[in-house]
Write a protein that holds these residues in place. Structure first.
Motif, PDB file in Angstrom:
ATOM      1  N   LEU A   1       0.805  -1.118  -0.177  1.00 43.86           N
ATOM      2  CA  LEU A   1       0.027  -0.073   0.100  1.00 43.86           C
ATOM      3  C   LEU A   1       0.823   1.146   0.051  1.00 43.86           C
ATOM      4  CD1 LEU A   1      -2.758  -1.162   2.663  1.00 43.86           C
ATOM      5  CD2 LEU A   1      -3.214  -0.615   0.219  1.00 43.86           C
ATOM      6  N   LEU A   2       2.150   1.057   0.553  1.00 41.38           N
ATOM      7  CA  LEU A   2       2.927   2.222   0.734  1.00 41.38           C
ATOM      8  C   LEU A   2       3.613   2.527  -0.728  1.00 41.38           C
ATOM      9  CD1 LEU A   2       4.296   2.050   4.264  1.00 41.38           C
ATOM     10  CD2 LEU A   2       2.830   3.871   3.323  1.00 41.38           C
ATOM     11  N   GLY A   3       3.886   1.394  -1.609  1.00 42.72           N
ATOM     12  CA  GLY A   3       4.620   1.616  -2.846  1.00 42.72           C
ATOM     13  C   GLY A   3       5.927   1.322  -2.530  1.00 42.72           C
ATOM     14  N   LEU A   4       6.215   0.600  -1.602  1.00 45.15           N
ATOM     15  CA  LEU A   4       7.838   0.310  -1.329  1.00 45.15           C
ATOM     16  C   LEU A   4       8.040  -1.114  -2.012  1.00 45.15           C
ATOM     17  CD1 LEU A   4       7.841   1.547   2.464  1.00 45.15           C
ATOM     18  CD2 LEU A   4       8.595   2.612   0.379  1.00 45.15           C
ATOM     19  N   ARG A   5       9.122  -1.044  -2.698  1.00 42.36           N
ATOM     20  CA  ARG A   5       9.574  -2.346  -3.082  1.00 42.36           C
ATOM     21  C   ARG A   5      10.833  -2.822  -2.613  1.00 42.36           C
ATOM     22  NH1 ARG A   5       5.315  -2.409  -4.461  1.00 42.36           N
ATOM     23  NH2 ARG A   5       4.192  -1.799  -6.341  1.00 42.36           N
ATOM     24  N   PRO A   6      10.842  -3.953  -1.984  1.00 41.46           N
ATOM     25  CA  PRO A   6      12.072  -4.503  -1.547  1.00 41.46           C
ATOM     26  C   PRO A   6      13.146  -4.875  -2.563  1.00 41.46           C
ATOM     27  CG  PRO A   6      10.294  -6.147  -1.288  1.00 41.46           C
ATOM     28  CD  PRO A   6       9.931  -4.883  -1.895  1.00 41.46           C
ATOM     29  N   ARG A   7      14.487  -4.943  -2.410  1.00 38.71           N
ATOM     30  CA  ARG A   7      15.307  -5.413  -3.323  1.00 38.71           C
ATOM     31  C   ARG A   7      15.691  -6.727  -2.898  1.00 38.71           C
ATOM     32  NH1 ARG A   7      19.811  -1.992  -1.844  1.00 38.71           N
ATOM     33  NH2 ARG A   7      18.915   0.224  -2.124  1.00 38.71           N
ATOM     34  N   SER A   8      15.584  -7.775  -3.712  1.00 44.43           N
ATOM     35  CA  SER A   8      15.775  -9.047  -3.720  1.00 44.43           C
ATOM     36  C   SER A   8      17.253  -9.556  -4.076  1.00 44.43           C
ATOM     37  CB  SER A   8      15.104  -9.970  -4.562  1.00 44.43           C
ATOM     38  OG  SER A   8      13.629  -9.808  -4.120  1.00 44.43           O
TER      39      SER A   8
ATOM     40  N   ALA B   1       4.537 -29.610   1.663  1.00 42.51           N
ATOM     41  CA  ALA B   1       4.344 -28.199   1.433  1.00 42.51           C
ATOM     42  C   ALA B   1       5.603 -27.680   0.832  1.00 42.51           C
ATOM     43  CB  ALA B   1       3.962 -27.550   2.667  1.00 42.51           C
ATOM     44  N   VAL B   2       5.435 -26.730  -0.052  1.00 34.70           N
ATOM     45  CA  VAL B   2       6.358 -25.884  -0.871  1.00 34.70           C
ATOM     46  C   VAL B   2       6.541 -24.534  -0.119  1.00 34.70           C
ATOM     47  CG1 VAL B   2       7.215 -25.101  -3.126  1.00 34.70           C
ATOM     48  CG2 VAL B   2       5.726 -27.103  -3.040  1.00 34.70           C
ATOM     49  N   LEU B   3       7.800 -24.349  -0.050  1.00 36.06           N
ATOM     50  CA  LEU B   3       8.189 -22.821   0.633  1.00 36.06           C
ATOM     51  C   LEU B   3       9.102 -22.266  -0.582  1.00 36.06           C
ATOM     52  CD1 LEU B   3       8.281 -20.656   3.001  1.00 36.06           C
ATOM     53  CD2 LEU B   3      10.562 -21.674   3.388  1.00 36.06           C
ATOM     54  N   GLN B   4       8.809 -21.060  -0.935  1.00 34.30           N
ATOM     55  CA  GLN B   4       9.987 -20.502  -1.956  1.00 34.30           C
ATOM     56  C   GLN B   4      10.631 -19.523  -0.927  1.00 34.30           C
ATOM     57  OE1 GLN B   4       7.341 -18.555  -5.063  1.00 34.30           O
ATOM     58  NE2 GLN B   4       7.860 -20.232  -6.198  1.00 34.30           N
ATOM     59  N   ILE B   5      12.060 -19.802  -1.108  1.00 31.70           N
ATOM     60  CA  ILE B   5      12.635 -19.038  -0.177  1.00 31.70           C
ATOM     61  C   ILE B   5      13.033 -17.707  -0.713  1.00 31.70           C
ATOM     62  CG2 ILE B   5      15.238 -19.274   0.823  1.00 31.70           C
ATOM     63  CD1 ILE B   5      14.851 -22.126   1.112  1.00 31.70           C
ATOM     64  N   ARG B   6      12.921 -16.715   0.164  1.00 34.88           N
ATOM     65  CA  ARG B   6      13.147 -15.390  -0.302  1.00 34.88           C
ATOM     66  C   ARG B   6      14.073 -14.665   0.544  1.00 34.88           C
ATOM     67  NH1 ARG B   6       7.338 -12.339  -1.602  1.00 34.88           N
ATOM     68  NH2 ARG B   6       8.913 -10.593  -1.385  1.00 34.88           N
ATOM     69  N   SER B   7      14.869 -13.778  -0.026  1.00 38.33           N
ATOM     70  CA  SER B   7      15.729 -13.079   0.694  1.00 38.33           C
ATOM     71  C   SER B   7      15.739 -11.647   0.152  1.00 38.33           C
ATOM     72  CB  SER B   7      17.053 -13.384   0.747  1.00 38.33           C
ATOM     73  OG  SER B   7      18.035 -12.607   1.013  1.00 38.33           O
ATOM     74  N   ASP B   8      15.009 -10.687   0.758  1.00 46.66           N
ATOM     75  CA  ASP B   8      15.023  -9.170   0.253  1.00 46.66           C
ATOM     76  C   ASP B   8      15.237  -8.229   1.487  1.00 46.66           C
ATOM     77  OD1 ASP B   8      12.500  -9.003   1.309  1.00 46.66           O
ATOM     78  OD2 ASP B   8      11.585  -9.939  -0.459  1.00 46.66           O
ATOM     79  N   ARG B   9      15.075  -7.032   0.874  1.00 43.76           N
ATOM     80  CA  ARG B   9      15.308  -6.011   2.122  1.00 43.76           C
ATOM     81  C   ARG B   9      14.964  -4.736   1.410  1.00 43.76           C
ATOM     82  NH1 ARG B   9      19.376  -2.550   3.696  1.00 43.76           N
ATOM     83  NH2 ARG B   9      20.174  -2.723   5.855  1.00 43.76           N
ATOM     84  N   LEU B  10      14.238  -4.103   2.073  1.00 45.71           N
ATOM     85  CA  LEU B  10      13.601  -2.600   1.924  1.00 45.71           C
ATOM     86  C   LEU B  10      14.761  -1.569   2.046  1.00 45.71           C
ATOM     87  CD1 LEU B  10      10.177  -1.899   3.448  1.00 45.71           C
ATOM     88  CD2 LEU B  10      10.887  -2.076   0.973  1.00 45.71           C
ATOM     89  N   ALA B  11      15.241  -0.655   1.225  1.00 42.82           N
ATOM     90  CA  ALA B  11      16.113   0.398   1.223  1.00 42.82           C
ATOM     91  C   ALA B  11      15.965   1.360   2.583  1.00 42.82           C
ATOM     92  CB  ALA B  11      16.576   1.069  -0.100  1.00 42.82           C
ATOM     93  N   ARG B  12      14.395   1.716   2.345  1.00 44.33           N
ATOM     94  CA  ARG B  12      14.038   2.640   3.449  1.00 44.33           C
ATOM     95  C   ARG B  12      12.906   1.704   4.406  1.00 44.33           C
ATOM     96  NH1 ARG B  12      11.867   8.496   3.161  1.00 44.33           N
ATOM     97  NH2 ARG B  12       9.999   7.436   2.515  1.00 44.33           N
ATOM     98  N   TRP B  13      12.889   1.749   5.640  1.00 42.52           N
ATOM     99  CA  TRP B  13      12.124   1.014   6.497  1.00 42.52           C
ATOM    100  C   TRP B  13      10.845   1.941   6.859  1.00 42.52           C
ATOM    101  CZ3 TRP B  13      14.991  -3.064   9.999  1.00 42.52           C
ATOM    102  CH2 TRP B  13      16.036  -3.775   9.250  1.00 42.52           C
ATOM    103  N   TRP B  14      10.769   3.098   6.441  1.00 41.83           N
ATOM    104  CA  TRP B  14       9.805   3.895   7.396  1.00 41.83           C
ATOM    105  C   TRP B  14       9.160   4.912   5.966  1.00 41.83           C
ATOM    106  CZ3 TRP B  14      10.650   9.305   7.246  1.00 41.83           C
ATOM    107  CH2 TRP B  14      11.953   9.711   6.847  1.00 41.83           C
ATOM    108  N   VAL B  15       7.937   5.424   6.350  1.00 37.61           N
ATOM    109  CA  VAL B  15       7.538   6.548   5.970  1.00 37.61           C
ATOM    110  C   VAL B  15       6.942   7.598   6.912  1.00 37.61           C
ATOM    111  CG1 VAL B  15       6.928   5.543   3.687  1.00 37.61           C
ATOM    112  CG2 VAL B  15       5.400   5.737   5.348  1.00 37.61           C
ATOM    113  N   PRO B  16       6.659   8.889   6.830  1.00 43.40           N
ATOM    114  CA  PRO B  16       5.980   9.360   7.849  1.00 43.40           C
ATOM    115  C   PRO B  16       4.815   8.593   8.529  1.00 43.40           C
ATOM    116  CG  PRO B  16       6.824  10.945   6.309  1.00 43.40           C
ATOM    117  CD  PRO B  16       6.977   9.670   5.728  1.00 43.40           C
TER     118      PRO B  16
END
Ligand SMILES: Cc1cc2nc3c(=O)[nH]c(=O)nc-3n(C[C@H](O)[C@H](O)[C@H](O)COP(=O)(O)OP(=O)(O)OC[C@H]3O[C@@H](n4cnc5c(N)ncnc54)[C@H](O)[C@@H]3O)c2cc1C
Length: 318
Positions: A167-174, A261-276
């Motif tokens: 909803l905040l439009g933030l995209r993590p880098r994978s 059960a299948v788990l798709q392993i992910r590793s990602d990270r937001l460059a910025r973790w906050w908005v006002p």
């Protein structure tokens, strides 16, 4: 001019701590925490945090298994991780089903007059005003009614598929993850190893956690190869597990693709973790791969794949 590096989350972490002390509400979209095939390991650093929250004794009372050391078996030998020199009070890893751990935390939080947890309540939108997040809109999934909850700070802890993040439009880098993972329950019989079983080879990796009368087994497979692994009603998976843990071979006959059960392993990270007005933490900010910890050791120990074998680094059959 040198720019000072900011610690991720630094902007929001202190206000969040202050806000939580003053009180708050938690919204959880499911009615309970009973989801299987999640991580069981609670590490020494987390045990130290539980002590600081005065929850150490309650945690210690949960049925659990403790590992002072873990042995990883390879084709050409074994490596033992010894936790005896870890700092702090705890020199072990505790293994506790995640729902027991989360229930403990939820029950402890419920004792505070300043905190309320609403379960079966799904966040569907954010309230915004003047360039700030001012709260959330959520659906009570028991009644179907939608309500608004105003908050000076929204802390998004809604996991790797975070709605708030979207909803905040933030995209993590994978970052590239070479594996996916198959989870399956295997009956545990007298004479089986007692503790956690870790086996890695050029043909795959297997982690089995002792859950009393069954093993929770995680088989690491090449990225995006789950369809092949489940083909023929799971025959490939049964064979792969039997190769790594031969003692389980006969008792897997009843396990079919529907039990895996299948788990798709992910590793990602937001460059910025906050908005006002909002802070993202946990997997919403940085999804972790449960297999990452083992990978570096595996890398060093596993020989180059032979033709027809499977490369643990790229997940591709050679
Ligand atoms: C298979 C697996 C094994 C793992 N093993 C370990 C391990 O052994 N030890 C370890 O320390 N870590 C392990 N991890 C990592 C660990 O589970 C995660 O890092 C941790 O659970 C992240 O916590 P979280 O609260 O950020 O997200 P989650 O635990 O994913 O919790 C998110 C919560 O938000 C709820 N939610 C989602 N969307 C909404 C919404 N719109 N409205 C309301 N609620 C919502 C979800 O129902 C969920 O309860 C493992 C992860 C996986 C996937």
């Amino acid at each position: 001019m040198r720019r000072r590096r900011r610690r991720p989350g630094g902007h929001g972490a202190r206000p969040a701590a202050g806000q939580i002390r003053r009180g708050g509400s938690g919204l959880e979209k499911y009615p309970d925490f009973l989801r299987d095939f999640r991580g069981d390991t609670v590490h020494a650093s987390t045990l130290n945090l539980l002590d600081q929250l005065s929850l150490g004794d309650r945690f210690a009372a949960l049925p659990q298994q403790r590992e002072q050391r873990l042995t990883m078996e390879f084709d050409d030998g074994a490596i033992t991780e010894d936790f005896s020199r870890l700092p702090g009070r705890h020199q072990h890893i505790a293994l506790v089903p995640q729902w027991d751990f989360l229930n403990l935390l939820a029950n402890a939080a419920a004792e505070s007059p300043h905190f309320h947890l609403a379960q079966h309540a799904e966040v569907i939108d954010l309230l915004r005003q003047g360039g700030r997040v001012r709260g959330v809109r959520y659906t009570d999934k028991d009644t179907g009614r939608t309500s608004e909850l105003a908050a000076p700070l929204v802390v998004a802890t809604d996991g790797r598929h975070s709605t708030v993040r979207d909803l905040l439009g933030l995209r993590p880098r994978s970052s590239a993850t070479p594996h996916d993972c198959l989870y399956v329950r295997i009956p545990r019989l007298p004479g089986d190893p007692d503790g956690t079983f870790l086996r890695f080879s050029a043909t795959g990796g297997l982690i089995m956690i002792n859950r009393g009368d069954y093993w929770q087994a995680a088989l690491l497979i090449g990225k995006d190869t789950a369809q092949d692994a489940l083909a023929d009603d799971g025959a490939w998976t049964r064979r792969a597990i039997a190769r790594l843990a031969p003692y389980t071979s006969e008792r897997m006959a009843a396990i079919g693709a529907a039990d895996i059960a299948v788990l798709q392993i992910r590793s990602d990270r937001l460059a910025r973790w906050w908005v006002p007005g909002a802070l993202l933490i946990g997997d919403a900010a940085h999804a972790m791969s449960p297999s990452r910890a083992w990978e570096s050791t595996w890398r060093c120990r596993t020989p180059s794949p032979r033709p027809g074998s499977w490369c643990p680094l790229c997940g591709v059959a050679g």
